[in-house]
Design a protein around this motif. Structure first.
Motif, PDB file in Angstrom:
ATOM      1  N   CYS A  59      81.014  73.993  68.029  1.00  0.00           N
ATOM      2  CA  CYS A  59      81.702  73.863  66.738  1.00  0.00           C
ATOM      3  C   CYS A  59      80.780  74.400  65.650  1.00  0.00           C
ATOM      4  O   CYS A  59      79.569  74.142  65.675  1.00  0.00           O
ATOM      5  N   ASP A  60      81.345  75.135  64.717  1.00  0.00           N
ATOM      6  CA  ASP A  60      80.527  75.711  63.647  1.00  0.00           C
ATOM      7  C   ASP A  60      80.492  74.849  62.392  1.00  0.00           C
ATOM      8  O   ASP A  60      79.835  75.213  61.416  1.00  0.00           O
ATOM      9  N   ASP A  61      81.172  73.724  62.422  1.00  0.00           N
ATOM     10  CA  ASP A  61      81.230  72.872  61.224  1.00  0.00           C
ATOM     11  C   ASP A  61      79.990  71.961  61.187  1.00  0.00           C
ATOM     12  O   ASP A  61      79.966  70.875  61.780  1.00  0.00           O
ATOM     13  N   ASP A  62      78.962  72.434  60.460  1.00  0.00           N
ATOM     14  CA  ASP A  62      77.697  71.675  60.400  1.00  0.00           C
ATOM     15  C   ASP A  62      77.878  70.300  59.767  1.00  0.00           C
ATOM     16  O   ASP A  62      77.226  69.327  60.166  1.00  0.00           O
ATOM     17  N   THR A  63      78.751  70.231  58.777  1.00  0.00           N
ATOM     18  CA  THR A  63      78.951  68.950  58.081  1.00  0.00           C
ATOM     19  C   THR A  63      79.484  67.890  59.040  1.00  0.00           C
ATOM     20  O   THR A  63      79.012  66.745  59.043  1.00  0.00           O
TER      21      THR A  63
ATOM     22  N   GLN B  95      79.197  67.936  62.328  1.00  0.00           N
ATOM     23  CA  GLN B  95      78.178  67.625  63.344  1.00  0.00           C
ATOM     24  C   GLN B  95      77.123  66.668  62.791  1.00  0.00           C
ATOM     25  O   GLN B  95      76.654  65.778  63.506  1.00  0.00           O
ATOM     26  N   ASP B  96      76.763  66.891  61.518  1.00  0.00           N
ATOM     27  CA  ASP B  96      75.768  65.996  60.914  1.00  0.00           C
ATOM     28  C   ASP B  96      76.313  64.583  60.737  1.00  0.00           C
ATOM     29  O   ASP B  96      75.551  63.612  60.733  1.00  0.00           O
TER      30      ASP B  96
ATOM     31  N   CYS C  71      83.226  68.785  69.249  1.00  0.00           N
ATOM     32  CA  CYS C  71      82.700  67.612  68.539  1.00  0.00           C
ATOM     33  C   CYS C  71      83.096  66.316  69.253  1.00  0.00           C
ATOM     34  O   CYS C  71      82.342  65.342  69.238  1.00  0.00           O
TER      35      CYS C  71
ATOM     36  N   ARG D 179      66.062  68.304  61.327  1.00  0.00           N
ATOM     37  CA  ARG D 179      67.471  68.644  61.579  1.00  0.00           C
ATOM     38  C   ARG D 179      67.565  69.601  62.774  1.00  0.00           C
ATOM     39  O   ARG D 179      68.422  69.438  63.647  1.00  0.00           O
TER      40      ARG D 179
ATOM     41  N   HIS E   5      69.465  68.876  66.408  1.00  0.00           N
ATOM     42  CA  HIS E   5      70.535  69.706  66.987  1.00  0.00           C
ATOM     43  C   HIS E   5      70.089  70.341  68.310  1.00  0.00           C
ATOM     44  O   HIS E   5      70.902  70.500  69.220  1.00  0.00           O
TER      45      HIS E   5
ATOM     46  N   LYS F  27      72.016  69.745  71.795  1.00  0.00           N
ATOM     47  CA  LYS F  27      72.396  70.919  72.597  1.00  0.00           C
ATOM     48  C   LYS F  27      71.830  70.797  74.015  1.00  0.00           C
ATOM     49  O   LYS F  27      72.529  71.063  75.010  1.00  0.00           O
TER      50      LYS F  27
END
Lengths: 198, 187
Positions: free
Chosen positions: A4-8, A10-11, A39, B168, B172, B176
């Motif tokens: 998923c490219d949605d960093d928000t 994922q955080d 996610c 951070r 990640h 991963k």
């Protein structure tokens, strides 16, 4: 592996999984998870990882921790302060400032005299040589008062003294036999009258 | 019956510290109750499961001894983690001296990590546990502080002496790596 490219999002996953999100944020994340397989998979792994760590953590007896904290605090508290006289008595006699200063002076003078002494011809009596070489008002003359240590005018530095003068000075130092003759009349030691600092 | 101690879950850590400094022993008890398990989890994540209680105890003893130096602009819990990390490193160092073994720096070596070995029946959780064993120590520390303790990256950086950006990235990378290993194990 899905990504998923949605960093928000994922955080936000760890806080969402552990129930730390505000209601509004939780609703947004929940809606995202419904449409994002990557996610959703990550959230599941995070939940499992949190569970693994929690299960691996032994229970802690807080009473023992508190006892240790109390014991450490008690041992850190100062005991009844020792009387000032006791403190003074425990000081080493040679650690007083005048005696240390005298010892340091002797060491300096002796160390500077060594090359001169090495150059003195064998069999020469330094005191005789001094008498021979010095007049009564010669500069830097060593003077001896009864009961006092020889004093030499060192205003011009040791370099202005002749070999004989240095030898004479050395002889006087030798006569001291390496020790200070007497304790100073008074030793000014600071009285410790602030027990709270002990 | 009302709370006669005046200490509730709403009482802040800073207020508890003030009360303890004023001689209120119950404040120390509240602080330990509140944070001991979090510190224990962090210690486990550092790979010290067998000595968890001893190290948590040392952490609190050291913290209460130095509590006068605690600045209220940072969180007490974050400060405890920083001390716990120091305590663990000090213990390892003294142990190394005893054994007279020279090792590489902790951050540069993948240590044997069996702290999570437990009776975990669920197959998926077993895969996650094994995957976590493959993380570097730094990745595990960041992962634990982020997932189980909920620390933001800025505070994780304070604990580990790193930057928020680097933490951070470590987090990640850890996620991963776990994902990849679990996927591989499932195939």
């Amino acid at each position: 592996m899905r990504v998923c490219d949605d960093d928000t999002m994922q955080d936000a996953l760890p806080d969402y999984v552990q129930g730390r999100c505000a209601d509004e944020t939780a609703a947004v994340v929940r809606a995202h998870l419904a449409s994002c397989a990557a996610c959703a998979e990550e959230a599941e792994l995070i939940a499992h990882a949190g569970e693994v760590i929690a299960r691996a953590t032994p229970s802690i007896a807080t009473t023992r921790i508190l006892a240790a904290v109390d014991a450490a605090r008690a041992s850190a508290r100062p005991a009844t302060p020792a009387p000032a006289s006791t403190v003074i008595r425990t000081r080493r006699w040679w650690a007083s400032r005048p005696i240390m200063a005298a010892a340091a002076s002797i060491l300096v003078v002796v160390s500077l005299s060594v090359p001169t002494r090495r150059g003195t011809p064998a069999g020469t009596n330094p005191e005789v040589a001094l008498e021979r070489s010095m007049g009564a008002d010669a500069p830097g003359r060593a003077t001896t008062a009864p009961g006092a240590v020889t004093s030499v005018d060192l205003a011009g530095g040791l370099a202005t003294l002749s070999s004989a003068q240095l030898e004479a000075l050395l002889s006087e130092l030798d006569a001291l036999e390496g020790t200070v003759r007497a304790e100073p009349a008074t030793i000014a030691l600071p009285l410790i009258d602030t027990p709270e600092l002990l | 019956m009302g709370d006669t101690t005046g200490i509730t879950s709403e009482t802040t850590d800073a207020a508890l510290i003030t009360r303890w400094l004023a001689g209120d022993q119950r404040a120390a008890s509240a602080l330990v109750d509140r944070h001991a398990t979090s510190v224990a989890r962090f210690v486990v994540s550092l790979g010290e499961r067998d000595r968890t209680e001893e190290l948590v105890q040392d952490t609190f003893v050291r913290a209460f001894r130095a509590i006068g130096t605690f600045r209220s602009d940072s969180l007490f819990r974050t400060w405890l983690f920083t001390i716990a990390k120091r305590v663990v490193l000090d213990h390892r160092q003294s142990e190394r001296r005893r054994r007279e073994v020279v090792e590489l720096q902790d951050d540069h070596v993948v240590t044997s990590y069996d702290a999570l070995d437990g009776v975990i029946g669920d197959e998926r959780m077993q895969q996650v546990r094994v995957a976590m064993q493959g993380l570097t120590p730094l990745q595990r520390e960041v992962f634990t502080l982020r997932v189980t303790e909920g620390l933001p990256y800025e505070e994780i950086a304070q604990v580990l002496g790193s930057s928020a950006g680097a933490c951070r990235v470590h987090y990640h990378n850890a996620v991963k790596a776990i994902k990849e290993r679990v996927t591989d194990a499932s195939v």
